[in-house]
Design a protein around this motif. Structure first.
Motif, PDB file in Angstrom:
ATOM      1  N   ILE A   1       0.748  21.340  -8.907  1.00  0.00           N
ATOM      2  CA  ILE A   1      -0.166  21.160  -7.967  1.00  0.00           C
ATOM      3  C   ILE A   1      -1.038  20.141  -8.554  1.00  0.00           C
ATOM      4  O   ILE A   1      -2.119  19.629  -7.916  1.00  0.00           O
ATOM      5  CB  ILE A   1      -1.073  22.318  -8.114  1.00  0.00           C
ATOM      6  N   ASP A   2      -1.095  19.565  -9.753  1.00  0.00           N
ATOM      7  CA  ASP A   2      -1.702  18.462 -10.153  1.00  0.00           C
ATOM      8  C   ASP A   2      -1.074  17.090 -10.212  1.00  0.00           C
ATOM      9  O   ASP A   2      -1.320  16.060 -11.190  1.00  0.00           O
ATOM     10  CB  ASP A   2      -2.437  18.886 -11.645  1.00  0.00           C
ATOM     11  N   GLU A   3       0.135  17.031  -9.640  1.00  0.00           N
ATOM     12  CA  GLU A   3       1.039  16.052  -9.599  1.00  0.00           C
ATOM     13  C   GLU A   3       0.925  15.064  -8.423  1.00  0.00           C
ATOM     14  O   GLU A   3       0.633  15.614  -7.449  1.00  0.00           O
ATOM     15  CB  GLU A   3       2.473  16.244 -10.086  1.00  0.00           C
ATOM     16  N   GLY A   4       0.988  13.756  -8.449  1.00  0.00           N
ATOM     17  CA  GLY A   4       1.191  12.723  -7.570  1.00  0.00           C
ATOM     18  C   GLY A   4       0.021  12.658  -6.602  1.00  0.00           C
ATOM     19  O   GLY A   4      -0.284  12.630  -5.294  1.00  0.00           O
ATOM     20  N   GLU A   5      -1.251  12.614  -7.375  1.00  0.00           N
ATOM     21  CA  GLU A   5      -2.486  12.588  -6.816  1.00  0.00           C
ATOM     22  C   GLU A   5      -2.763  11.129  -6.201  1.00  0.00           C
ATOM     23  O   GLU A   5      -3.611  10.914  -5.258  1.00  0.00           O
ATOM     24  CB  GLU A   5      -3.614  12.805  -7.882  1.00  0.00           C
ATOM     25  N   THR A   6      -2.117   9.998  -6.876  1.00  0.00           N
ATOM     26  CA  THR A   6      -2.392   8.676  -6.340  1.00  0.00           C
ATOM     27  C   THR A   6      -1.164   7.988  -5.574  1.00  0.00           C
ATOM     28  O   THR A   6      -0.005   8.753  -5.966  1.00  0.00           O
ATOM     29  CB  THR A   6      -2.879   7.766  -7.473  1.00  0.00           C
TER      30      THR A   6
END
Length: 240
Positions: free
Chosen positions: A92-97
């Motif tokens: 849920i906190d991965e691949g933000e950019t």
């Protein structure tokens, strides 16, 4: 003898999965681990060949692992009779950019090539292309999906297509790398396909580290945990 460590939490499916796995792979030793910190130690232990998270909570483990491997990312490996693909990001906190997701794409490409498979990449967004303008978040996601597609086209030789929100078409077209717009969306897709509709998953392969680490859901079935143990066992043999 080869040793694979697996975390044992509240889901007792782990114990039954271990019995089934041992019947099929009697030459592989299983080490049962009951605390988060001990699972992290197992990842760093050179005498242990692979680690499966099992049903221990993920947050503390991933936080500790990132201190030793700051470049790690995950992709769930879904494999059935009529489909096979890596789904990512799923944390849920991965691949933000866009840059984060491109790095994960590179890892997925390397993984599939190691398995002798040709990558076919699908990029997803939070709307169709003509949904641009229907909210700030939707427009941002569509713009980023186009940027990511272009980045892959310019920096790799792999087949890539922007499917926007049409994940069903990406699966029907046999894409074997599916990139969600962020980890929250990827996690929902995973839960819908694997935990609700029982699509077979081997767990999430972890990239960016020199150890085989298969991340798993705390809610996985017995069969799902058996598949994760099998993947860890097979990857160890493949890397040799």
């Amino acid at each position: 003898m080869k040793t694979i460590a697996i975390g044992v939490g509240e889901n007792e499916n782990i114990i039954q999965a271990c019995h089934i796995f041992k019947e099929k792979h009697p030459k592989t030793n299983l080490k049962l681990i009951y605390r988060d910190e001990d699972l992290v130690k197992a990842v760093l232990d050179e005498k242990i060949h692979g680690v499966v998270r099992g049903s221990l909570p993920a947050s503390n483990i991933m936080r500790e692992l990132k201190e030793n491997y700051p470049d790690i990312s995950r992709a769930t490996y879904i494999n059935g009779d009529e489909y096979e693909f890596l789904l990512t990001p799923v944390g849920i906190d991965e691949g933000e950019t866009v840059e984060d997701r491109f790095r994960i794409v590179e890892h997925c490409i390397d993984f599939l090539k190691m398995l002798g498979k040709k990558p076919k990449i699908a990029i997803l967004a939070e709307g169709r292309e003509d949904d641009f303008g229907r909210g700030e978040e939707v427009s941002k996601s569509i713009t980023e999906s186009k940027r990511l597609t272009k980045l892959i086209e310019e920096n790799t030789s792999e087949e890539v297509k922007n499917y926007y929100i049409l994940v069903e078409k990406a699966i029907n077209d046999n894409c074997n790398i599916i990139i969600a717009p962020n980890g929250r969306v990827g996690n929902i897709i995973f839960r819908t396909l694997v935990l609700l509709n029982s699509w077979p998953s081997y767990g999430a392969v972890t990239f960016g580290m020199d150890k085989i680490y298969i991340d798993t859901s705390r809610d996985q079935s017995i069969e799902g945990y058996v598949r994760s143990l099998t993947l860890a066992n097979d990857l160890d043999q493949l890397e040799k």
